[in-house]
Write an enzyme that holds these catalytic residues in place. Sequence first.
Site, PDB file in Angstrom:
ATOM      1  N   TYR A   2       1.782   8.645   2.404  1.00  9.78           N
ATOM      2  CA  TYR A   2       2.274   7.899   3.561  1.00  9.78           C
ATOM      3  C   TYR A   2       2.544   8.795   4.781  1.00  9.78           C
ATOM      4  CZ  TYR A   2       2.835   3.500   0.960  1.00  9.78           C
ATOM      5  OH  TYR A   2       2.620   2.342   0.262  1.00  9.78           O
TER       6      TYR A   2
ATOM      7  N   PHE B 267      11.183   3.204   8.733  1.00  6.90           N
ATOM      8  CA  PHE B 267      11.178   2.707   7.350  1.00  6.90           C
ATOM      9  C   PHE B 267      10.576   3.702   6.361  1.00  6.90           C
ATOM     10  CE2 PHE B 267       7.395   1.053   9.522  1.00  6.90           C
ATOM     11  CZ  PHE B 267       6.369   1.431   8.660  1.00  6.90           C
TER      12      PHE B 267
ATOM     13  N   ARG C 277      -9.744  -5.325   1.758  1.00  7.54           N
ATOM     14  CA  ARG C 277      -8.633  -5.611   2.682  1.00  7.54           C
ATOM     15  C   ARG C 277      -8.567  -7.103   3.017  1.00  7.54           C
ATOM     16  NH1 ARG C 277      -5.486  -1.569   4.746  1.00  7.54           N
ATOM     17  NH2 ARG C 277      -5.192  -2.621   6.735  1.00  7.54           N
TER      18      ARG C 277
ATOM     19  N   THR D  78      -1.005  -7.236   6.023  1.00  2.00           N
ATOM     20  CA  THR D  78       0.045  -6.350   5.498  1.00  2.00           C
ATOM     21  C   THR D  78       1.375  -7.093   5.388  1.00  2.00           C
ATOM     22  OG1 THR D  78      -1.043  -4.455   6.514  1.00  2.00           O
ATOM     23  CG2 THR D  78       1.266  -4.172   5.914  1.00  2.00           C
TER      24      THR D  78
ATOM     25  N   ARG E 132      -1.778 -11.053  -1.116  1.00  3.15           N
ATOM     26  CA  ARG E 132      -0.422 -11.107  -0.538  1.00  3.15           C
ATOM     27  C   ARG E 132      -0.037 -12.536  -0.169  1.00  3.15           C
ATOM     28  NH1 ARG E 132      -2.007  -5.914   2.940  1.00  3.15           N
ATOM     29  NH2 ARG E 132      -1.154  -4.254   1.642  1.00  3.15           N
TER      30      ARG E 132
ATOM     31  N   GLU F  45      -7.014   9.380   0.085  1.00  2.00           N
ATOM     32  CA  GLU F  45      -6.116   8.767  -0.900  1.00  2.00           C
ATOM     33  C   GLU F  45      -6.651   8.929  -2.326  1.00  2.00           C
ATOM     34  OE1 GLU F  45      -5.656   4.842   0.760  1.00  2.00           O
ATOM     35  OE2 GLU F  45      -4.441   5.607   2.417  1.00  2.00           O
TER      36      GLU F  45
END
Length: 143
Positions: A49, A57, A85, A91, A102, A126
Amino acid sequence: MERTYLMVKPDGVQRNLVGEIVSRFENKGFQLVGAKLLTVSREMAETHYAEHKERPFFGELVDFITSGPVFAMVWEGENVISIARQMMGATNPKDALPGTIRGDYAAKLSMNVIHGSDSPESAAREIGIFFKEEELNNYEKTI
Ligand code: CMP
């Protein structure tokens, strides 16, 4: 062939969504080339991240992703980064359409069930954080 890094976050693992999520990508026609359940260290989380380091956050994000096991995966297929995606949905779950992962399973921005790489560069970075080359399988269908 294009590859992406997908990760069922601790909320998704604890809510028994791993099988459902794997099924969606299998049914879409993508090929699973690597997968493992692991508990992410703070060091790995901060590397993964890094682009969010200055965000307010960031601490919450690292605390959450290290709070329990995640299911890390590498998937392969044509346009897998952008299609995955789309399948994940926005998100922020409040903007994620029904039918997306989601949209169907997440209600909070901080616990949005799944992470997916957003570009070929992110995918390569990643995948390299979470997998060794020998943990990835190159195979052709034989049946
Ligand atoms: P992800 O795609 O894993 O990448 C960064 C994550 O940060 C994102 O999913 C969200 O879960 C999380 N996130 C983004 N904005 C916020 C926020 N304002 N508060 C908490 N978490 C956030």
